[in-house]
Design a protein around this motif. Structure first.
Motif, PDB file in Angstrom:
ATOM      1  N   ALA A 263      33.529  49.881  54.288  1.00  6.90           N
ATOM      2  CA  ALA A 263      33.923  51.224  53.857  1.00  6.90           C
ATOM      3  C   ALA A 263      35.422  51.438  54.013  1.00  6.90           C
ATOM      4  O   ALA A 263      36.065  52.068  53.156  1.00  6.90           O
ATOM      5  N   LYS A 264      36.013  50.902  55.075  1.00  6.42           N
ATOM      6  CA  LYS A 264      37.455  51.051  55.296  1.00  6.42           C
ATOM      7  C   LYS A 264      38.267  50.269  54.259  1.00  6.42           C
ATOM      8  O   LYS A 264      39.370  50.664  53.909  1.00  6.42           O
ATOM      9  N   ALA A 265      37.730  49.176  53.800  1.00  4.17           N
ATOM     10  CA  ALA A 265      38.449  48.331  52.836  1.00  4.17           C
ATOM     11  C   ALA A 265      37.826  48.461  51.442  1.00  4.17           C
ATOM     12  O   ALA A 265      37.777  47.502  50.690  1.00  4.17           O
ATOM     13  N   TRP A 266      37.410  49.667  51.076  1.00  6.26           N
ATOM     14  CA  TRP A 266      36.670  49.847  49.833  1.00  6.26           C
ATOM     15  C   TRP A 266      37.484  49.504  48.601  1.00  6.26           C
ATOM     16  O   TRP A 266      36.937  49.002  47.617  1.00  6.26           O
ATOM     17  N   LYS A 267      38.794  49.751  48.611  1.00  3.16           N
ATOM     18  CA  LYS A 267      39.600  49.454  47.426  1.00  3.16           C
ATOM     19  C   LYS A 267      39.630  47.958  47.146  1.00  3.16           C
ATOM     20  O   LYS A 267      39.428  47.530  46.011  1.00  3.16           O
ATOM     21  N   VAL A 268      39.891  47.181  48.163  1.00  2.00           N
ATOM     22  CA  VAL A 268      39.914  45.728  47.997  1.00  2.00           C
ATOM     23  C   VAL A 268      38.507  45.218  47.693  1.00  2.00           C
ATOM     24  O   VAL A 268      38.320  44.357  46.826  1.00  2.00           O
ATOM     25  N   SER A 269      37.527  45.762  48.390  1.00  2.00           N
ATOM     26  CA  SER A 269      36.138  45.349  48.163  1.00  2.00           C
ATOM     27  C   SER A 269      35.701  45.663  46.734  1.00  2.00           C
ATOM     28  O   SER A 269      35.038  44.851  46.088  1.00  2.00           O
ATOM     29  N   PHE A 270      36.071  46.828  46.249  1.00  3.89           N
ATOM     30  CA  PHE A 270      35.704  47.226  44.890  1.00  3.89           C
ATOM     31  C   PHE A 270      36.341  46.287  43.871  1.00  3.89           C
ATOM     32  O   PHE A 270      35.681  45.817  42.944  1.00  3.89           O
ATOM     33  N   PHE A 271      37.645  46.004  44.039  1.00  4.00           N
ATOM     34  CA  PHE A 271      38.342  45.116  43.116  1.00  4.00           C
ATOM     35  C   PHE A 271      37.715  43.719  43.129  1.00  4.00           C
ATOM     36  O   PHE A 271      37.461  43.137  42.076  1.00  4.00           O
ATOM     37  N   ALA A 272      37.447  43.204  44.323  1.00  2.00           N
ATOM     38  CA  ALA A 272      36.821  41.878  44.425  1.00  2.00           C
ATOM     39  C   ALA A 272      35.434  41.888  43.787  1.00  2.00           C
ATOM     40  O   ALA A 272      35.054  40.933  43.097  1.00  2.00           O
ATOM     41  N   GLY A 273      34.692  42.958  43.978  1.00  2.00           N
ATOM     42  CA  GLY A 273      33.359  43.065  43.396  1.00  2.00           C
ATOM     43  C   GLY A 273      33.385  43.112  41.880  1.00  2.00           C
ATOM     44  O   GLY A 273      32.578  42.461  41.214  1.00  2.00           O
ATOM     45  N   VAL A 274      34.309  43.879  41.331  1.00  2.00           N
ATOM     46  CA  VAL A 274      34.426  43.966  39.869  1.00  2.00           C
ATOM     47  C   VAL A 274      34.824  42.611  39.285  1.00  2.00           C
ATOM     48  O   VAL A 274      34.266  42.163  38.274  1.00  2.00           O
ATOM     49  N   CYS A 275      35.776  41.951  39.923  1.00  2.00           N
ATOM     50  CA  CYS A 275      36.192  40.619  39.442  1.00  2.00           C
ATOM     51  C   CYS A 275      35.036  39.627  39.529  1.00  2.00           C
ATOM     52  O   CYS A 275      34.804  38.850  38.599  1.00  2.00           O
ATOM     53  N   GLY A 276      34.305  39.658  40.643  1.00  2.00           N
ATOM     54  CA  GLY A 276      33.164  38.760  40.803  1.00  2.00           C
ATOM     55  C   GLY A 276      32.063  39.027  39.789  1.00  2.00           C
ATOM     56  O   GLY A 276      31.484  38.098  39.219  1.00  2.00           O
ATOM     57  N   ALA A 277      31.783  40.303  39.554  1.00  2.00           N
ATOM     58  CA  ALA A 277      30.761  40.656  38.573  1.00  2.00           C
ATOM     59  C   ALA A 277      31.188  40.241  37.166  1.00  2.00           C
ATOM     60  O   ALA A 277      30.373  39.751  36.377  1.00  2.00           O
ATOM     61  N   GLY A 278      32.460  40.422  36.859  1.00  2.00           N
ATOM     62  CA  GLY A 278      32.963  39.989  35.549  1.00  2.00           C
ATOM     63  C   GLY A 278      32.847  38.486  35.359  1.00  2.00           C
ATOM     64  O   GLY A 278      32.424  38.006  34.308  1.00  2.00           O
ATOM     65  N   ALA A 279      33.211  37.745  36.391  1.00  2.00           N
ATOM     66  CA  ALA A 279      33.091  36.279  36.321  1.00  2.00           C
ATOM     67  C   ALA A 279      31.621  35.874  36.187  1.00  2.00           C
ATOM     68  O   ALA A 279      31.286  34.979  35.404  1.00  2.00           O
ATOM     69  N   SER A 280      30.759  36.539  36.934  1.00  2.00           N
ATOM     70  CA  SER A 280      29.332  36.227  36.847  1.00  2.00           C
ATOM     71  C   SER A 280      28.780  36.542  35.465  1.00  2.00           C
ATOM     72  O   SER A 280      27.933  35.805  34.943  1.00  2.00           O
ATOM     73  N   LEU A 281      29.254  37.626  34.862  1.00  2.00           N
ATOM     74  CA  LEU A 281      28.804  37.961  33.506  1.00  2.00           C
ATOM     75  C   LEU A 281      29.198  36.859  32.523  1.00  2.00           C
ATOM     76  O   LEU A 281      28.422  36.507  31.634  1.00  2.00           O
ATOM     77  N   CYS A 282      30.378  36.304  32.714  1.00  2.00           N
ATOM     78  CA  CYS A 282      30.794  35.186  31.848  1.00  2.00           C
ATOM     79  C   CYS A 282      29.867  33.985  32.047  1.00  2.00           C
ATOM     80  O   CYS A 282      29.438  33.354  31.078  1.00  2.00           O
ATOM     81  N   TRP A 283      29.551  33.666  33.304  1.00  2.00           N
ATOM     82  CA  TRP A 283      28.632  32.551  33.590  1.00  2.00           C
ATOM     83  C   TRP A 283      27.262  32.810  32.961  1.00  2.00           C
ATOM     84  O   TRP A 283      26.684  31.932  32.316  1.00  2.00           O
TER      85      TRP A 283
ATOM     86  N   PRO B 257      18.563  42.370  21.989  1.00  2.00           N
ATOM     87  CA  PRO B 257      19.210  42.380  20.678  1.00  2.00           C
ATOM     88  C   PRO B 257      20.306  41.316  20.530  1.00  2.00           C
ATOM     89  O   PRO B 257      20.594  40.893  19.428  1.00  2.00           O
ATOM     90  N   ASP B 258      20.922  40.928  21.648  1.00  2.26           N
ATOM     91  CA  ASP B 258      21.959  39.898  21.592  1.00  2.26           C
ATOM     92  C   ASP B 258      22.090  39.223  22.954  1.00  2.26           C
ATOM     93  O   ASP B 258      21.549  39.692  23.950  1.00  2.26           O
ATOM     94  N   PHE B 259      22.823  38.125  22.982  1.00  2.38           N
ATOM     95  CA  PHE B 259      22.956  37.341  24.217  1.00  2.38           C
ATOM     96  C   PHE B 259      23.639  38.129  25.326  1.00  2.38           C
ATOM     97  O   PHE B 259      23.304  37.985  26.495  1.00  2.38           O
ATOM     98  N   LEU B 260      24.600  38.990  24.977  1.00  3.02           N
ATOM     99  CA  LEU B 260      25.334  39.734  25.989  1.00  3.02           C
ATOM    100  C   LEU B 260      24.431  40.744  26.704  1.00  3.02           C
ATOM    101  O   LEU B 260      24.516  40.905  27.930  1.00  3.02           O
ATOM    102  N   THR B 261      23.560  41.396  25.968  1.00  3.82           N
ATOM    103  CA  THR B 261      22.613  42.327  26.580  1.00  3.82           C
ATOM    104  C   THR B 261      21.657  41.575  27.502  1.00  3.82           C
ATOM    105  O   THR B 261      21.392  42.023  28.630  1.00  3.82           O
ATOM    106  N   GLN B 262      21.148  40.450  27.041  1.00  6.30           N
ATOM    107  CA  GLN B 262      20.246  39.645  27.856  1.00  6.30           C
ATOM    108  C   GLN B 262      20.949  39.180  29.131  1.00  6.30           C
ATOM    109  O   GLN B 262      20.380  39.274  30.229  1.00  6.30           O
ATOM    110  N   ALA B 263      22.166  38.683  29.008  1.00  8.44           N
ATOM    111  CA  ALA B 263      22.910  38.196  30.170  1.00  8.44           C
ATOM    112  C   ALA B 263      23.211  39.327  31.140  1.00  8.44           C
ATOM    113  O   ALA B 263      23.096  39.161  32.361  1.00  8.44           O
TER     114      ALA B 263
END
Length: 127
Positions: free
Chosen positions: A50-70, A13-19
């Motif tokens: 697993a021990k560093a899940w908080k940092v890993s989660f934050f890095a993953g969310v930031c990376g996924a957000g940046a990738s969504l922009c790309w 329906p739109d570019f954001l859904t496709q991306a």
């Protein structure tokens, strides 16, 4: 370039859904391949993650957000143009190095930044 083709082939329906759908498929493939490799070669890394899940989660969310922009940009415009324009991040890194960290810059680095800037300008004017 294949990410753009994959995204455009969805006809959503739109570019954001496709991306987003293209990014999710890409991330699933990456997780499966990397997870399989880690199971085969470095199982102990799972406990470290697993021990560093908080940092890993934050890095993953930031990376996924940046990738969504790309992926969104590549859905809207030719991937070569998006990638070339994306090189502007090097100029921001250069500026942070000089103005924030007060590091001394080598003439070779200045030349590189000028070449990147020239390339971006040529792309914008003639692309």
């Amino acid at each position: 370039m294949s990410y753009r083709a994959a995204s455009l082939s969805l006809g959503g329906p739109d570019f954001l859904t496709q991306a987003t759908l293209t990014l999710v498929a890409t991330l699933v493939v990456q997780v499966v391949v990397m997870g399989g490799w880690m199971l085969w070669r470095e199982r102990e890394e799972f406990s470290r993650i697993a021990k560093a899940w908080k940092v890993s989660f934050f890095a993953g969310v930031c990376g996924a957000g940046a990738s969504l922009c790309w992926f969104s940009a590549m859905t809207l415009q030719n991937a070569a143009v998006v990638k070339a324009l994306g090189q502007i991040e090097l100029l921001f890194t250069f500026a942070a190095t000089v103005f924030f960290f007060r590091e001394k810059i080598a003439p070779r680095e200045v030349t590189g930044c000028l070449l990147i800037t020239g390339g971006i300008l040529v792309l914008l004017v003639f692309g």
